[in-house]
Design a protein around this motif. Structure first.
Motif, short mmCIF file in Angstrom:
data_model
loop_
_atom_site.label_atom_id
_atom_site.label_comp_id
_atom_site.label_asym_id
_atom_site.label_seq_id
_atom_site.Cartn_x
_atom_site.Cartn_y
_atom_site.Cartn_z
N HIS A 98 5.48 2.81 1.35
CA HIS A 98 5.48 2.45 0.24
C HIS A 98 5.39 1.88 2.14
O HIS A 98 5.85 0.85 3.01
CB HIS A 98 5.57 1.07 -0.16
CG HIS A 98 5.79 2.18 -1.51
ND1 HIS A 98 6.84 2.58 -1.58
CD2 HIS A 98 4.60 1.59 -2.48
CE1 HIS A 98 6.51 3.65 -3.17
NE2 HIS A 98 5.37 2.74 -3.77
N TYR A 142 0.83 -1.71 0.13
CA TYR A 142 0.19 -0.41 0.21
C TYR A 142 1.00 1.27 0.08
O TYR A 142 2.05 1.36 0.88
CB TYR A 142 -0.97 -0.04 1.36
CG TYR A 142 -1.99 -1.15 1.51
CD1 TYR A 142 -2.78 -0.96 0.48
CD2 TYR A 142 -1.60 -2.67 1.98
CE1 TYR A 142 -3.92 -2.37 0.69
CE2 TYR A 142 -2.19 -3.77 2.37
CZ TYR A 142 -3.71 -3.62 1.52
OH TYR A 142 -4.18 -4.15 1.11
N ARG A 143 0.09 2.24 -1.03
CA ARG A 143 1.00 3.72 -0.88
C ARG A 143 0.73 4.74 0.16
O ARG A 143 -0.51 4.74 -0.32
CB ARG A 143 1.16 3.95 -2.05
CG ARG A 143 2.01 5.24 -2.21
CD ARG A 143 2.27 5.21 -4.14
NE ARG A 143 3.13 6.58 -3.97
CZ ARG A 143 3.77 6.75 -4.94
NH1 ARG A 143 3.88 6.21 -6.14
NH2 ARG A 143 4.89 7.78 -5.24
N PHE A 144 1.75 4.93 0.98
CA PHE A 144 1.42 6.48 1.68
C PHE A 144 2.43 7.78 1.62
O PHE A 144 3.43 7.84 1.50
CB PHE A 144 1.31 5.70 2.84
CG PHE A 144 -0.27 4.85 3.64
CD1 PHE A 144 -1.10 5.50 3.97
CD2 PHE A 144 -0.18 3.17 3.25
CE1 PHE A 144 -1.89 4.24 4.23
CE2 PHE A 144 -0.30 2.62 4.25
CZ PHE A 144 -1.73 3.00 3.99
N GLY A 145 1.98 9.11 0.73
CA GLY A 145 2.21 8.98 0.26
C GLY A 145 3.63 8.71 -0.53
O GLY A 145 3.32 7.96 -1.53
N ARG A 186 -1.93 2.87 11.45
CA ARG A 186 -2.43 4.01 11.14
C ARG A 186 -0.26 4.73 10.77
O ARG A 186 0.83 4.38 11.17
CB ARG A 186 -1.99 5.54 12.61
CG ARG A 186 -1.78 6.74 11.45
CD ARG A 186 -2.13 7.92 12.44
NE ARG A 186 -1.75 8.16 14.35
CZ ARG A 186 -0.15 9.13 14.27
NH1 ARG A 186 -0.07 9.32 13.23
NH2 ARG A 186 0.33 8.45 15.31
N THR A 199 4.16 8.76 7.45
CA THR A 199 4.76 9.15 6.25
C THR A 199 6.25 10.48 6.54
O THR A 199 7.18 9.70 6.62
CB THR A 199 5.05 10.04 5.35
OG1 THR A 199 4.24 11.37 5.46
CG2 THR A 199 3.29 9.13 4.92
N GLN A 246 -8.93 0.67 4.27
CA GLN A 246 -8.57 2.09 3.99
C GLN A 246 -9.64 2.23 4.33
O GLN A 246 -9.63 3.41 3.63
CB GLN A 246 -7.63 2.60 2.97
CG GLN A 246 -7.10 3.36 2.98
CD GLN A 246 -5.76 3.72 2.13
OE1 GLN A 246 -5.87 2.52 0.72
NE2 GLN A 246 -4.90 4.94 2.04
N SER A 251 -9.35 5.66 5.71
CA SER A 251 -8.65 7.07 6.24
C SER A 251 -7.03 7.16 4.95
O SER A 251 -6.95 6.29 4.59
CB SER A 251 -8.61 7.83 6.92
OG SER A 251 -6.67 6.91 8.05
N GLN A 252 -6.82 8.05 4.97
CA GLN A 252 -5.25 8.29 4.19
C GLN A 252 -4.06 8.00 4.73
O GLN A 252 -3.48 7.39 3.51
CB GLN A 252 -4.77 9.69 3.23
CG GLN A 252 -6.42 9.94 2.15
CD GLN A 252 -5.60 11.19 2.11
OE1 GLN A 252 -4.86 12.60 2.36
NE2 GLN A 252 -6.76 12.02 1.03
N ASP A 253 -4.80 7.48 5.74
CA ASP A 253 -3.30 7.34 6.27
C ASP A 253 -3.07 6.02 7.00
O ASP A 253 -2.47 5.91 8.27
CB ASP A 253 -2.53 8.42 7.73
CG ASP A 253 -3.39 8.33 8.11
OD1 ASP A 253 -5.17 8.18 8.35
OD2 ASP A 253 -3.04 9.27 9.65
N SER A 254 -4.17 5.24 7.35
CA SER A 254 -4.61 4.12 7.72
C SER A 254 -4.78 2.84 7.15
O SER A 254 -5.75 3.00 6.10
CB SER A 254 -5.17 4.21 9.25
OG SER A 254 -6.74 4.85 8.73
#
Length: 151
Positions: A51, A45-48, A114, A117, A94, A96-99
Motif C-alpha cells: 500500500h 493506493y494499493r499496488f499488489g 513508480r 513491489t 494512475q 499504469s498499474q505501478d505508478s
C-alpha cells in the motif's frame, strides 16, 4: 479474498519529541507501532500486496508531503518526500498499474512515482534524495521523477 486494510492516524503523546508533525498509524481500528510523518492522510493506493500511503503536514510556510510504502502489517518498507509546496495535491491519476502522476496546486510541476513491489537496489543520487536516513541502505520501492508542464 484479502482482508480489508483501513488506515487512519492517531495523535502521539505530547511527550513524544515530534508529536506535532507525526502520527501513529491505526490499521483496521488497532494502533500499530508504526509512526508516520504528517498529520493528515491524502490517499491510500494499493499496488499488489503493498500500500502507498500519502500523508501531509500543513505548516505556516508550506506543506510537506510524505509517501510511505507499507506491507500488509503496516511496516514501512520505503519512505520519501517531495519538496515542500505552498499548496495541496491538486490532482492524481494512475497511468499504469505501478505508478501515480500528480500535481500540486499553483505549480506546473508534474510528479510521477513508480512503485516497485519487489524493491530494487539503487544508490543513484536521484533515488537517495528526499529519503529518510534509515531507508538509505534498503531496497527502493519508490522512484520519483518530476517534469514541468507547459504553461
Amino acid at each position: 479474498m484479502k482482508a480489508a486494510f483501513h488506515l487512519s492516524l492517531a495523535n502521539l503523546s505530547s511527550r513524544h519529541p515530534f508529536h506535532e508533525h507525526r502520527r501513529r498509524l491505526v490499521i483496521n481500528g488497532e494502533h500499530s507501532a508504526t509512526v508516520i510523518f504528517g498529520d493528515e492522510i491524502d490517499g491510500v493506493y494499493r499496488f499488489g500486496s503493498l500500500h502507498l500511503l500519502i500523508t501531509r503536514y500543513d505548516y505556516y510556510d508550506g506543506v510537506s508531503h510524505w509517501f510511505s510504502v507499507l506491507d500488509q502489517q503496516g511496516k514501512i518498507l520505503d519512505m520519501a518526500s517531495t519538496p515542500d509546496y505552498f499548496g495541496f495535491i491538486e490532482w492524481i491519476e494512475q497511468p499504469s498499474q505501478d505508478s501515480l502522476r500528480f500535481g500540486f496546486f499553483g505549480t506546473n510541476d508534474i510528479w510521477q512515482v513508480r512503485i516497485c513491489t519487489e524493491g530494487e537496489w539503487s544508490f543513484k543520487l536521484s533515488d537517495l534524495a528526499r529519503r529518510w536516513n534509515r531507508y538509505f541502505s534498503s531496497k527502493r520501492h519508490l522512484f520519483f521523477s518530476c517534469e514541468q508542464r507547459a504553461a
